[in-house]
Design a protein around this motif. Structure first.
Motif, mmCIF file in Angstrom:
data_model
loop_
_atom_site.group_PDB
_atom_site.id
_atom_site.type_symbol
_atom_site.label_atom_id
_atom_site.label_comp_id
_atom_site.label_asym_id
_atom_site.label_seq_id
_atom_site.Cartn_x
_atom_site.Cartn_y
_atom_site.Cartn_z
ATOM 1 N N THR A 74 0.996 -1.060 -0.051
ATOM 2 C CA THR A 74 0.073 0.064 -0.037
ATOM 3 C C THR A 74 0.708 1.182 -0.146
ATOM 4 O OG1 THR A 74 -0.623 -0.881 2.014
ATOM 5 C CG2 THR A 74 -2.268 0.103 0.862
ATOM 6 N N ALA A 75 0.474 2.054 -0.860
ATOM 7 C CA ALA A 75 1.252 3.258 -1.122
ATOM 8 C C ALA A 75 0.575 4.567 -0.107
ATOM 9 C CB ALA A 75 1.462 3.878 -2.335
ATOM 10 N N ALA A 76 1.214 5.206 0.415
ATOM 11 C CA ALA A 76 0.942 6.505 1.050
ATOM 12 C C ALA A 76 0.444 7.668 0.372
ATOM 13 C CB ALA A 76 1.930 7.034 2.130
ATOM 14 N N VAL A 77 -0.256 8.469 0.532
ATOM 15 C CA VAL A 77 -0.581 9.895 -0.086
ATOM 16 C C VAL A 77 -0.030 10.986 0.553
ATOM 17 C CG1 VAL A 77 -2.405 8.817 -1.515
ATOM 18 C CG2 VAL A 77 -3.128 9.813 0.787
ATOM 19 N N SER A 78 0.533 12.113 0.057
ATOM 20 C CA SER A 78 0.868 13.008 0.591
ATOM 21 C C SER A 78 -0.409 13.789 1.180
ATOM 22 C CB SER A 78 1.468 13.795 -0.457
ATOM 23 O OG SER A 78 2.260 14.913 0.028
ATOM 24 N N SER A 79 -0.443 14.250 2.500
ATOM 25 C CA SER A 79 -1.654 14.601 2.796
ATOM 26 C C SER A 79 -1.455 15.400 4.251
ATOM 27 C CB SER A 79 -3.062 13.672 2.875
ATOM 28 O OG SER A 79 -3.812 14.091 3.675
ATOM 29 N N THR A 80 -2.230 16.431 4.671
ATOM 30 C CA THR A 80 -1.927 17.019 5.858
ATOM 31 C C THR A 80 -3.463 16.833 6.834
ATOM 32 O OG1 THR A 80 -2.496 19.162 5.163
ATOM 33 C CG2 THR A 80 -0.403 18.591 5.636
ATOM 34 N N ALA A 81 -4.258 15.951 6.151
ATOM 35 C CA ALA A 81 -5.416 15.950 6.995
ATOM 36 C C ALA A 81 -5.615 15.042 8.218
ATOM 37 C CB ALA A 81 -6.335 14.957 5.758
ATOM 38 N N VAL A 82 -5.976 15.787 9.406
ATOM 39 C CA VAL A 82 -6.014 15.048 10.323
ATOM 40 C C VAL A 82 -7.429 15.015 11.228
ATOM 41 C CG1 VAL A 82 -3.567 15.734 11.320
ATOM 42 C CG2 VAL A 82 -5.417 17.371 11.652
ATOM 43 N N ASP A 83 -8.238 15.561 10.212
ATOM 44 C CA ASP A 83 -9.785 15.553 10.687
ATOM 45 C C ASP A 83 -10.500 14.775 9.490
ATOM 46 O OD1 ASP A 83 -12.099 16.959 11.755
ATOM 47 O OD2 ASP A 83 -12.415 17.533 9.648
ATOM 48 N N ILE A 84 -11.401 14.063 9.968
ATOM 49 C CA ILE A 84 -11.990 12.960 8.851
ATOM 50 C C ILE A 84 -12.880 13.934 7.862
ATOM 51 C CG2 ILE A 84 -14.223 12.864 10.682
ATOM 52 C CD1 ILE A 84 -14.286 9.850 9.486
ATOM 53 N N ASN A 85 -13.362 15.171 8.304
ATOM 54 C CA ASN A 85 -14.227 15.712 7.351
ATOM 55 C C ASN A 85 -13.326 16.331 6.087
ATOM 56 O OD1 ASN A 85 -16.861 16.283 8.394
ATOM 57 N ND2 ASN A 85 -15.475 17.293 10.039
ATOM 58 N N VAL A 86 -11.734 16.620 6.338
ATOM 59 C CA VAL A 86 -10.862 16.779 5.321
ATOM 60 C C VAL A 86 -10.577 15.703 4.544
ATOM 61 C CG1 VAL A 86 -8.541 17.875 5.035
ATOM 62 C CG2 VAL A 86 -9.997 18.650 6.709
ATOM 63 N N ILE A 87 -10.441 14.416 5.214
ATOM 64 C CA ILE A 87 -10.117 13.402 4.481
ATOM 65 C C ILE A 87 -11.231 13.052 3.530
ATOM 66 C CG2 ILE A 87 -10.285 10.645 4.639
ATOM 67 C CD1 ILE A 87 -8.665 11.061 7.243
ATOM 68 N N ILE A 88 -12.559 13.142 3.998
ATOM 69 C CA ILE A 88 -13.595 13.251 2.779
ATOM 70 C C ILE A 88 -13.580 14.117 1.835
ATOM 71 C CG2 ILE A 88 -16.293 13.118 2.783
ATOM 72 C CD1 ILE A 88 -16.413 11.958 5.425
ATOM 73 N N GLU A 89 -13.319 15.445 2.006
ATOM 74 C CA GLU A 89 -13.065 16.271 0.940
ATOM 75 C C GLU A 89 -11.743 15.955 0.036
ATOM 76 O OE1 GLU A 89 -12.494 20.158 2.828
ATOM 77 O OE2 GLU A 89 -14.658 20.163 3.412
ATOM 78 N N GLU A 90 -10.792 15.174 0.378
ATOM 79 C CA GLU A 90 -9.838 14.764 -0.349
ATOM 80 C C GLU A 90 -10.201 13.752 -1.078
ATOM 81 O OE1 GLU A 90 -5.742 15.966 2.318
ATOM 82 O OE2 GLU A 90 -6.111 13.910 1.782
ATOM 83 N N ILE A 91 -10.920 13.029 -0.582
ATOM 84 C CA ILE A 91 -11.537 11.667 -1.342
ATOM 85 C C ILE A 91 -12.285 12.138 -2.748
ATOM 86 C CG2 ILE A 91 -12.882 9.699 -1.498
ATOM 87 C CD1 ILE A 91 -11.849 8.987 1.532
ATOM 88 N N LEU A 92 -13.174 13.093 -2.289
ATOM 89 C CA LEU A 92 -14.154 13.541 -3.320
ATOM 90 C C LEU A 92 -13.354 14.305 -4.445
ATOM 91 C CD1 LEU A 92 -16.878 14.783 -1.058
ATOM 92 C CD2 LEU A 92 -17.180 13.115 -2.981
ATOM 93 N N SER A 93 -12.200 15.057 -4.041
ATOM 94 C CA SER A 93 -11.473 15.848 -5.222
ATOM 95 C C SER A 93 -10.396 14.833 -5.769
ATOM 96 C CB SER A 93 -11.200 17.248 -4.627
ATOM 97 O OG SER A 93 -10.427 16.767 -3.444
ATOM 98 N N ALA A 94 -10.089 13.683 -5.187
ATOM 99 C CA ALA A 94 -8.990 13.041 -5.690
ATOM 100 C C ALA A 94 -9.240 12.645 -7.240
ATOM 101 C CB ALA A 94 -8.859 11.826 -5.031
#
Ligand SMILES: Nc1nc2c(ncn2[C@@H]2O[C@H](COP(=O)(O)OP(=O)(O)OP(=O)(O)O)[C@@H](O)[C@H]2O)c(=O)[nH]1
Ligand SMILES: [Mg+2]
Lengths: 416, 308
Positions: B261-281
């Motif tokens: 599994t590869a990692a993604v560059s991210s500073t998301a420490v909050d689940i809402n931000v993770i969800i936003e990142e997924i939506l715009s990925a």
């Protein structure tokens, strides 16, 4: 957020997979890496365009043969709703997979090749959509690009189909026609600039505006008991909860209920969903019910309201079936019948009709039903089943037949 | 808020509750139809979701089947730590079997080269474990939106003696009726969250306020850059001389082994931000799975061999 389930249908090569690929492509539902994978797979096939059918035709055998073999489920959402699409195979050999995909659909997209018009599979799939009572059918006349986007061609097909559609449709079913080109994205999510003569909705508009009144909550209350929860811990020493998914209607705390087939009655003490207690629950909800007194209930029993006079209980009945196995259905044979979660033995006493899908006429008293055929049968079960007439309460009116030796699901039935 | 962001917010919506009802129904069918079911637990968000669903399905009773972890020995330590915490929290039974044991017994052979991973080897251990405990149903967290071969899966997927999946011979599956009848030697893989998307899982985790392993959130990690992806540095990763680890802020979008599994560059420490990142990925979830990149049909081939 609501979910709209859709299934594709129509003959082999009519463009079902391409249509779904196009729909997802135009709604920006395919990520970049997946588009790149489609591009390279298209190139490997020697194509100079993006073959969007490869989005759902993911199996090695499918890619080799260029056809869909098994149902693919694919997902996308808009601000309006979430869509679950079953892209099914058109080849007659794989009708069982088409029925699998269609069984949960609220909308059937039946594709027709503009050059060929109606073929036998069009008629079969219209029959299946009506057997399943799918509320909305959109007949997509595809490959309009190959008939120079002529309005007359579209009208001709619509005219020819209307007779068949008139015969297969049931009251409440909504059937509409749409000229499209899946390959060139005409009328999928954008108005067809090549067909200015068509002023109706695009496919996406049809889907976004489709309102399916959920009538299930108003249907008679049916609760099949799946599992008896008995924690037998200190805290829940005498606890006995009946777990299951309500198949239709509404149950409220305090309702008097009757257990089928035993006929015992009781009152609903609680309705629970994990740690929450509810006042009521409706069709589709997975709950645990407790009753005010201890009565004998096991998996496969059904709970209904005690006030109901018309108790569903069938032992000798007739049903329509769609046969899904290479080994024919023959009169006199015994199968396992699974109605919801309840299984019992069933003997096929008679095959009363076989349907000719293209003519919509029936032959009476036939000896057997072959793979992919639709017919009417009489059957007798070992234990009574608590089923309703399918047309009146679809969620409690269907069953599957299982071969006792192969254990495979060989047919699907709809109580008449 | 820019129009682009508000469009994304519109899309998040809510978790469609009917998916949970459907999955709980499937869990209960497994418990009722099989003699020896098990839940395959990997420590990733999908199998954590399964545990949550199982907990709800049988409450106030306990989960009536064990969690089975096939430990490749290449797990992230955070995953193991989380697994043990979850088992304590739910009171579930845990069975662990080790890929290392299969290797030591000569049943599986360690891969070599810089892409060596134990992802394929775990099938051997899994099949042995199924045989050891005579499991007749194994619940897995695969979703149809993940990958094109998985899009073809039934909810009850019948496997032969060797755990093999035969796409051409799948049973019809009608309405919500699940037929779990099998012959001696056969077993069933069950996929209760088949119809969930990645976004549904995240929205569920958020709405249910579920705990998940810390590696799903942004953290500092030693990584190397390879094939345009960030690989977690560890003793299990075969590095080439010019692959020099550096520290950066990453999170994992999907969690498998450290070597696949590869990692993604991210500073998301909050689940809402993770969800936003997924939506715009721009890249799909499995785009970060090195195991899927081996060939066009890597997943289908592994499934034919008994992978889930
Ligand atoms: N010209 C033209 N070709 C199309 C159109 N839609 C699909 N095709 C082509 O028709 C062929 C079959 O398309 P598919 O989407 O695989 O057909 P299908 O209905 O999914 O076929 P099965 O799933 O095997 O039944 C492919 O070569 C497509 O490129 C269209 O609108 N115009
Ligand atoms: Mg197709």
């Amino acid at each position: 957020m609501d979910i709209l389930r859709i299934a594709t249908a129509g003959s082999v090569d009519d463009g079902k997979s391409t249509l779904i690929g196009r729909l997802l492509y135009e709604t920006n539902s395919i990520t970049k890496d997946k588009i790149e994978a489609l591009e390279s797979a298209s190139k490997r096939k020697g194509l100079n365009f993006l073959d969007l059918s490869l989005l759902t035709d993911g199996l090695i055998a499918e890619r080799e043969q260029g056809i869909t073999i098994d149902v693919a489920h694919i997902y996308f959402s808009t601000p309006t709703r979430k869509y679950i699409i079953a892209d099914t195979p058109g080849h007659i050999e794989y009708t069982r997979n088409m029925v699998t995909g269609a069984s949960n659909a609220k909308v059937s997209l039946i594709l027709v090749d503009a050059r060929q018009g109606i073929v036998e599979q069009t008629a079969r799939h219209l029959s299946i959509a009506s057997l399943l009572r799918i509320p909305k059918v959109i007949i997509c006349v595809n490959k309009m690009d190959l008939v120079q986007y002529q309005e007359s061609k579209f009208n001709e097909i619509q005219d020819k189909l209307s007779d068949l559609v008139h015969k297969t449709t049931f009251q409440g079913q909504n059937v509409s026609y749409l000229p499209i080109s899946s390959l060139f994205g005409q009328n999928i999510t954008k108005q067809a600039d090549e067909m200015p003569w068509f002023t109706g909705n695009t496919l996406l508009q049809e889907l976004e505006t489709f309102e399916f009144a959920e009538t299930l909550a108003q249907a008679p209350a049916r609760f099949p008991v799946q599992f008896v929860v008995r924690p037998m811990t200190e805290a829940y020493h005498d606890y006995r909860g009946y777990a299951g998914k309500i198949s239709s209607g509404t149950f409220k705390v305090g309702d008097e209920i009757r257990v089928l087939p035993t006929g015992q009655t009781s009152t609903i003490a609680t309705i629970e969903k994990f740690e929450n207690s509810l006042d009521q629950a409706i069709a589709g909800e997975s709950i645990v019910m407790t009753l005010s007194n201890d009565i004998d209930i096991s998996r496969g029993n059904s709970i209904i309201l005690a006030s109901e006079t018309n108790v569903p209980s069938l032992k000798d009945f007739s049903a329509h079936v769609c046969w899904l196995d290479h080994q024919a259905l023959s009169a006199g044979k015994t199968y396992l019948l699974q109605h919801g979660i309840h299984t019992t033995k069933a003997k096929i006493t008679q095959i009363t009709e076989r349907l000719d899908v293209t003519q919509q006429t029936s032959t009476n008293e036939v000896g057997q039903l072959n793979l992919n055929e639709i017919g009417k049968i009489s059957l007798r079960t070992a234990q009574a089943i608590s089923a309703d007439i399918y047309a009146e309460n679809p969620s409690n009116g269907s069953f599957i037949l299982i071969d006792e030796f192969s254990n495979s699901t060989v047919g699907v039935g709809f109580v008449d | 808020m820019s129009t682009n962001m508000s469009a994304i917010h519109d899309k998040i919506g809510q978790f469609p509750r009917e998916l949970e009802d459907e999955s709980i129904y499937i869990m209960r069918e497994v418990a009722a139809q099989f003699d020896r079911p098990a839940l395959l637990f990997s420590g990733g968000k999908d199998s954590i979701t399964l545990v949550r669903l199982a907990q709800k399905a049988f409450f106030p009773g306990k989960i009536p089947f064990p969690l089975v972890h096939i430990d490749t020995g290449h797990n992230f330590p955070e995953t193991i730590e989380f697994r043990d915490w979850l088992v304590k929290e739910t009171g579930a039974e845990l069975i662990v079997r080790y890929v290392q044991d299969s290797i030591d017994q000569g049943k599986a052979k360690e891969e070599s080269g810089k892409y060596a991973s134990r992802n394929v080897l775990q099938t051997v251990t899994l099949l042995d474990t199924i045989e050891e405990f005579k499991f007749d149903a194994c619940i897995g967290g695969a979703r149809r939106d993940e990958e094109k071969a998985r899009a073809k899966e039934r909810i009850f997927s019948v496997r032969d003696d060797f755990g093999q999946w035969d796409a051409k011979r799948q049973r019809p599956e009608l309405f919500d009726m699940l037929n779990g009848r099998i012959s001696v030697g056969e077993n069933v893989r069950v996929f209760p969250i088949s119809n969930w998307t990645e976004l549904d899982v995240w929205n569920y985790i958020k709405e249910e306020k579920m705990e998940i392993p810390s590696i799903y959130f942004a953290h500092q990690r030693q990584v190397i850059q390879r094939d345009g992806m960030l690989w977690a540095d560890s003793e299990h990763l075969n590095k080439e001389a010019d692959e020099i680890p550096f520290e950066t802020t990453v999170r994992f979008r999907t969690v498998g082994d450290m070597t696949c599994t590869a990692a993604v560059s991210s500073t998301a420490v909050d689940i809402n931000v993770i969800i936003e990142e997924i939506l715009s990925a721009e890249i799909s979830e499995r785009g970060a799975r090195i195991d899927d990149k081996r060939s066009e049909a890597a997943m289908e081939k592994r499934k034919q061999q008994g992978y889930f």
